[in-house]
Every structure is written in C-alpha cells, then in structure tokens.
Design a protein around this motif. Sequence first.
Motif, mmCIF file in Angstrom:
data_model
loop_
_atom_site.group_PDB
_atom_site.id
_atom_site.type_symbol
_atom_site.label_atom_id
_atom_site.label_comp_id
_atom_site.label_asym_id
_atom_site.label_seq_id
_atom_site.Cartn_x
_atom_site.Cartn_y
_atom_site.Cartn_z
ATOM 1 N N GLN A 7 0.834 -1.213 0.000
ATOM 2 C CA GLN A 7 0.000 0.000 0.000
ATOM 3 C C GLN A 7 0.869 1.264 0.000
ATOM 4 O O GLN A 7 0.595 2.220 -0.714
ATOM 5 N N ARG A 8 1.938 1.231 0.837
ATOM 6 C CA ARG A 8 2.799 2.415 0.955
ATOM 7 C C ARG A 8 3.533 2.665 -0.372
ATOM 8 O O ARG A 8 3.646 3.794 -0.824
ATOM 9 N N SER A 15 6.655 9.300 -5.785
ATOM 10 C CA SER A 15 7.281 8.177 -6.502
ATOM 11 C C SER A 15 6.386 6.945 -6.535
ATOM 12 O O SER A 15 6.845 5.854 -6.853
ATOM 13 N N GLY A 16 5.100 7.119 -6.196
ATOM 14 C CA GLY A 16 4.162 5.992 -6.205
ATOM 15 C C GLY A 16 3.686 5.665 -7.613
ATOM 16 O O GLY A 16 4.222 6.164 -8.606
ATOM 17 N N ASN A 41 -3.610 -11.021 -4.808
ATOM 18 C CA ASN A 41 -4.310 -9.716 -4.912
ATOM 19 C C ASN A 41 -3.373 -8.514 -5.061
ATOM 20 O O ASN A 41 -3.814 -7.378 -4.983
ATOM 21 N N GLY A 42 -2.085 -8.762 -5.280
ATOM 22 C CA GLY A 42 -1.134 -7.653 -5.440
ATOM 23 C C GLY A 42 -1.460 -6.815 -6.674
ATOM 24 O O GLY A 42 -1.477 -5.585 -6.622
ATOM 25 N N LEU A 43 -1.750 -7.515 -7.789
ATOM 26 C CA LEU A 43 -2.047 -6.802 -9.033
ATOM 27 C C LEU A 43 -3.377 -6.050 -8.949
ATOM 28 O O LEU A 43 -3.564 -5.031 -9.605
ATOM 29 N N THR A 44 -4.290 -6.562 -8.117
ATOM 30 C CA THR A 44 -5.594 -5.889 -7.958
ATOM 31 C C THR A 44 -5.406 -4.485 -7.383
ATOM 32 O O THR A 44 -6.098 -3.536 -7.776
#
Length: 474
Positions: A7-8, A15-16, A41-44
């Motif tokens: 999330q961070r 730079s996100g 669920n990382g790509l979600t």
Amino acid sequence: MIECHMQRLVHMENSGLISMIVDEKFVDLGRMYSLFLRVPNGLTIIKDVMTSHIRETGKDLVTDPERLKDPVNFVQELLDKRDRLDKIISLAFNNDKTFQNALNSSFEYFINLNPRSPEFISLFVDDKLRNGLKKDKEEDIETLLDKVMMLFRYLQEKDVFEKYYKQHLAKRLLSQKTASDDAERSLIVKLKTECGYQFTSKLEGMFTDIKTSHDTMQGFNATMGAEIADGPALSVQVLTTGSWPTQSSSTCNLPPEILGVCDKFRAYYLGTHTGRRLTWQTNMGTAVLSAKFGNAQKELSVSTYQMCILMLFNNVDCLSYKDIEQATEIPPSDLKRCLQSLACVKGKNVLRKEPMSKDIADDDAFFFNDKFTTKLYRVKIGTVVAQKESEPEKQETRQRVEEDRKPQIEAAIVRIMKSRRVLDHNNIVAEVTKQLQSRFLPNPVVIKKRIESLIEREFLERDKTDRKLYRYLA
C-alpha cells in the motif's frame, strides 16, 4: 515483505504508482508489476489505483469547458491519452488482460459523461477525411481510423454518432472534399464489421447515388447537348430521400439563367424515370461564377445561395438587406451567414457593406466591390459556419434521434414477445436493453411508453390479474 509494504509503495506521493504513470517510467512500473505479481491480490491493488486515476483524469478532460470549444483537439487528446496508457500496459504490465479491461471500462465511463462525444468524434473524422493527414501516407490514415473505432466502441449512443457522421459524409461527398475515397470506404467497412449491415446500408446508398448521378449527367449532356450549349454548365446529383440526411425543404429563388437549364434537366430526368419526384436542395449546392473587378477577370467558387445573391448585382450596384431577402427568399439565418462571408471576410470581400461591421443588420446596404483585388485567379468563398451545432440545432438532432429510436424499440419488444408469448415488465425492459445496447442504451421510461403504444394498437395485452404481465396477441 512485499505484502507489508504494498500500500505504501503504491500510494507514495512523488514516486508511487500514479507518479510513475504520469512520468511514463516503464522500467519502474514493470518492476512493480513483477514484484506484486508474487503476492495474492497484489495486481488488484495496482489495477484499482490505476483505474481510479484514469477515471478522474478522464472526467476532468471530458468536462473541461475550455477543451469542449475545440472538438477535433478534444478527440485528439482522448486518442493521445489512450496511446500513452496502452503503451504502459504493453511495455510494463505484460499486456495483462485485466489491466486492458480496466482501461476499456474507464474510457467507456468517462467518454459517455460528455453527451456531445458522438458529435465530436464524427467532427474529428470529418476533419481528417476532409483535409487528410499532413505529410502522412495512406496507411497512417488507416491506423488513425482504427484508433477512432476504438473510441467509437466505447460510445453508448452509437446511433447519435451515425446521425452526425451521415450529415458530415453528405457534405464531403456533395462538395467533393474528401481526402481519400479509399479511406472513406475503409471506415464504412469498419463500421459495418462493428455494427452490422443495417448501420451502414444508408451510407453505402449515398456512394451509389453519387456514382449513378455521374452516369445520369453523362446521359443528359449527350441528349441535350445542343439545347444547353449556350447556357451555364449544370451538374446535378440526384439523392435518394431515404439514404441521405433529411434536409429542411427551404428553397430559394434561382436566377432565370439557372432556372432554364434546371427545368430542362427536370424534363429529361422525369422523362427517363417514371413515378419519381424531384425537389431542388439549393442549400446543398455549389457554383463557379465568372466575375469582373475593374479590368481583372476572376472566378468565384461559391455556394448556390451565394450565387443567387451575387447575380443580383449584375443589374444594380447597391441593394439593401431587405431587397436581397425579398429577391432570393433565402432563410434569414442562412442569408446572414452568406452575406457575412461575401462582405466581412478579409481577402474575400467581393461585396462592400455599409455600415461596416462583422454582424449583418436588417438596415445594412450592400455594394458590388469593384476595387476587390487578389493574386488568385479562382477565389474560394466559404460560408461562415459554426464547427459545432448551436443549442437549437443540437435539440433538433436529439429530437430526431429519439424519434428514430421509437420503431427500433417497438420492433425489439415485438420480437421478444413473439418468441416468449408471456413476459413481465422488468424482463421485457432487460431483454430490450440487451438487444439494443450495441446501438444505444434505451431509456426504461421510453420502453414503457412503447409497450403502452403497442397495447393500444393491439399487439400486446395486459394480464387480467397481474398488470405487470404482458401477453402477445397473434
């Protein structure tokens, strides 16, 4: 470790993910994609943040009043935005289908927030097919048309696009201002593939009419050659009423010289074809006039309306606005636009107006400008027109679209009821929406009205016990 910091990493301010998308940092985005791919669920998370960013920026683009002033630039910005995002998905996100679907649904969402998107896309196509692409080859027009078709797919009101496209195509064909016939036909093939034969049958009919008219004129000139040799040369395009956009039947008083040769064509045409009627659409015609300014001989390329105005000055030097209006009977809005283009445009002012101003008033006087000079032999005088429709014109087009939708909705209801025999109200609405969504999204209130109309005409009846249930009457 990745899961703890996901999330961070995505939401970091400078730079996100959004910062990387804006700056097109393909390598960093690709690294983020491959890292997050390892986590469930990382790509979600990436997809959701990207989707909300596309929707927000897209909404800003299509609702910005400044951008709406230039329809061609508006569509170009949409195409550029899609190209940039497409590049990110193919280079950084491994052409992932879920990201591609998110991109498509986002574009569909915000393009339809602007009710004028169908009109603007048609204006963009009109600009490119009329003027061509600067220093570009034929295949580049093909690529551009493919991109435009992508935007077309997102439209929920494809029938509104068809209405505008037909109007713009008619003007291009009649004024012979198309950059490429092949590109015109290519777009019609693309539209047919996308929406079926019914969508393009009238557009194809327009091309057929232009070819048939060419053959008709050859026959007319061969048959009547001796009779029309001394008069003005006439070229007529005969348009089938059902295929072309409906035009207001406003005519004007043609000069006697033109009227004579028009009557000869009418007699020839009606003698060759039985059971047909001809109506002159003077608002769609063009003319080339020979004019003398001092000792200089020039040719003026003008509209039929402008020709009718200019030929009045063969006999007099000065006419008031009221005199011209009375002599030509051109509708006031068109007359004022024609006079503006003849008297108020620098370098094209073959008439002089007193008092001099940009607007035309009822008490203005017009003079033949014998001091007009130009280096060109042929001077093309366009008509002052708005690129976009005015508010009343927009309302009128919308009204015509709504009228055209009624029989389509009724036909869908009858088709559904014929096969199902008995169906409740909600299911009819759902089925009709499903059948027609490839052309437009029907309004449930309108569907209800069409059902009531069919009940009145005894195609359907309400169930005696359940009023929400309908039966088909064979």
